[in-house]
Design a protein around this motif. Sequence first.
Motif, short mmCIF file in Angstrom:
data_model
loop_
_atom_site.label_atom_id
_atom_site.label_comp_id
_atom_site.label_asym_id
_atom_site.label_seq_id
_atom_site.Cartn_x
_atom_site.Cartn_y
_atom_site.Cartn_z
N LEU A 296 -22.08 -10.03 -32.10
CA LEU A 296 -21.05 -11.02 -31.52
C LEU A 296 -19.63 -11.08 -32.53
O LEU A 296 -18.59 -11.10 -32.28
N PHE A 297 -20.10 -11.06 -33.86
CA PHE A 297 -19.04 -11.06 -34.90
C PHE A 297 -18.22 -9.90 -34.85
O PHE A 297 -16.99 -9.80 -35.00
N LYS A 298 -18.76 -8.92 -34.34
CA LYS A 298 -18.01 -7.21 -34.41
C LYS A 298 -17.08 -7.25 -32.93
O LYS A 298 -16.36 -6.47 -32.97
N VAL A 299 -17.28 -8.15 -32.21
CA VAL A 299 -16.38 -8.06 -30.80
C VAL A 299 -14.73 -7.90 -31.02
O VAL A 299 -14.38 -6.89 -30.54
N PRO A 300 -14.31 -8.98 -31.92
CA PRO A 300 -12.83 -8.71 -32.10
C PRO A 300 -12.50 -7.46 -32.80
O PRO A 300 -11.50 -6.94 -32.66
N PHE A 301 -13.16 -7.10 -33.71
CA PHE A 301 -12.75 -5.68 -34.49
C PHE A 301 -13.04 -4.61 -33.66
O PHE A 301 -11.87 -3.82 -33.67
N SER A 302 -13.90 -4.43 -32.83
CA SER A 302 -14.14 -3.30 -31.86
C SER A 302 -12.96 -3.21 -30.86
O SER A 302 -12.33 -2.22 -30.46
N ALA A 303 -12.53 -4.49 -30.11
CA ALA A 303 -11.61 -4.75 -29.47
C ALA A 303 -10.13 -4.15 -29.67
O ALA A 303 -9.53 -3.55 -29.33
N ASP A 304 -10.13 -4.55 -31.14
CA ASP A 304 -8.81 -4.14 -31.81
C ASP A 304 -8.79 -2.62 -31.99
O ASP A 304 -7.31 -2.19 -32.05
N LEU A 305 -9.79 -2.09 -32.30
CA LEU A 305 -9.79 -0.56 -32.19
C LEU A 305 -9.42 -0.14 -31.12
O LEU A 305 -9.40 1.51 -30.99
N GLY A 306 -9.48 -0.47 -30.09
CA GLY A 306 -9.64 -0.07 -28.54
C GLY A 306 -10.73 0.52 -27.97
O GLY A 306 -10.70 1.46 -27.00
N ILE A 307 -11.63 0.40 -28.75
CA ILE A 307 -12.99 0.95 -28.26
C ILE A 307 -13.71 0.23 -27.23
O ILE A 307 -14.84 0.59 -26.72
N ILE A 308 -13.37 -0.95 -26.91
CA ILE A 308 -13.99 -1.75 -25.80
C ILE A 308 -12.64 -2.08 -24.99
O ILE A 308 -11.57 -2.51 -25.30
N ASN A 309 -12.75 -1.47 -23.79
CA ASN A 309 -11.63 -1.42 -22.86
C ASN A 309 -12.23 -1.40 -21.34
O ASN A 309 -13.26 -1.40 -21.24
N PRO A 310 -11.41 -1.73 -20.42
CA PRO A 310 -11.76 -1.89 -19.10
C PRO A 310 -12.63 -0.75 -18.51
O PRO A 310 -13.74 -0.96 -18.05
N ARG A 311 -12.55 0.46 -18.82
CA ARG A 311 -13.52 1.52 -18.45
C ARG A 311 -14.84 1.46 -18.93
O ARG A 311 -15.79 1.85 -18.69
N SER A 312 -14.90 1.08 -20.44
CA SER A 312 -16.06 0.96 -21.06
C SER A 312 -16.81 0.03 -20.67
O SER A 312 -17.89 -0.11 -20.46
N LEU A 313 -16.28 -1.37 -20.22
CA LEU A 313 -16.85 -2.37 -19.72
C LEU A 313 -17.46 -1.98 -18.39
O LEU A 313 -18.55 -2.58 -17.85
N MET A 314 -16.77 -1.26 -17.33
CA MET A 314 -17.45 -0.87 -16.18
C MET A 314 -18.68 -0.06 -16.26
O MET A 314 -19.41 0.16 -15.62
N THR A 315 -18.38 0.86 -17.44
CA THR A 315 -19.63 1.77 -17.67
C THR A 315 -20.84 1.05 -18.31
O THR A 315 -22.03 1.25 -17.94
N ASN A 316 -20.63 -0.17 -18.96
CA ASN A 316 -21.46 -1.12 -19.34
C ASN A 316 -22.29 -1.64 -18.23
O ASN A 316 -23.46 -1.63 -18.10
N LEU A 317 -21.65 -2.11 -17.01
CA LEU A 317 -22.19 -2.64 -15.88
C LEU A 317 -23.33 -1.63 -15.17
O LEU A 317 -24.10 -2.11 -14.93
N VAL A 318 -23.00 -0.10 -14.98
CA VAL A 318 -23.67 0.65 -14.67
C VAL A 318 -24.98 0.84 -15.36
O VAL A 318 -25.98 1.00 -14.95
N LEU A 319 -24.62 0.84 -16.75
CA LEU A 319 -25.94 1.13 -17.40
C LEU A 319 -26.90 -0.22 -17.92
O LEU A 319 -27.66 -0.01 -18.37
N LEU A 320 -26.43 -1.29 -17.43
CA LEU A 320 -27.03 -2.70 -17.81
C LEU A 320 -28.56 -2.65 -17.31
O LEU A 320 -29.56 -2.93 -18.04
#
Length: 258
Positions: free
Chosen positions: A194-218
């Motif tokens: 949970l602590f890592k989330v803002p750092f990863s978002a700032d680097l651009g490696i969490i984005n809308p397409r990655s989140l949609m991929t997460n839903l498929v893999l969940l």
Amino acid sequence: MSIPDWLQQNTLFTADPQIFLMAAVAALCIGLSKSGLSGTATLNVVLMAQAFGAKASVGLVLPLLIVADFMGFYLNRHGGSWRRVLPMAPPAIAGVIAGYFLLGEIDNVSARTVIGWLIIGLLGFKLLLDASKGALEILTGHPIFSWAMGLCAGITTMLANAAGPVMTVYLLSQKLEKKEHLGVFSRFFLFINLFKVPFSADLGIINPRSLMTNLVLLPGVVLGILLGWQILKRIPQKPFEWTLFVLTLVAAVWLIRG
């Protein structure tokens, strides 16, 4: 097997079905690792890096890890305590911050190699502790040991989501009962991911397409954690420890070979 166009347009999947298969197996490994079979976590690192690229895979995996962390925490809520997490929290936070800056600078292949050798070194240290018959156990209770392991866990989890084996070696060195081990493990990673989330978002490696991929893999993550939980309920303490040790060693070697 063909990947539908809408899936390619809205997720990180391509037309190559092998990428989808590797990602699905990796999602299953995430669930297995969060149930307590932590050596499978590094298998997920390798598979996701090969499917999507090392840097992109770090952000892709994080939301899946967090979902699995919440499930793992619920399943292991009666074991361990937050008090055992506290000694490793400050150095782990420092390690995440250091990893955030390193992620933009270091080559990810080199990072995986360094992490793999670090894990093998830690496993060797665990064998040395066992062979010393208690003579070196005073080291594992020293605050410097907790700080060193916490820092390693923070850096490796930010660089490659590969801190599971580091935490496993640390907890094995503490000689915790299985239920306590799993409870502390799940609490630590729920906090640090949970602590890592803002750092990863700032680097651009969490984005809308990655989140949609997460839903498929969940669904694969959910299946993995339920399957792993059933496996671990049937493994006694000593086989449990050696299962973790062997899985961690295999994963570390795979990480080095990339």
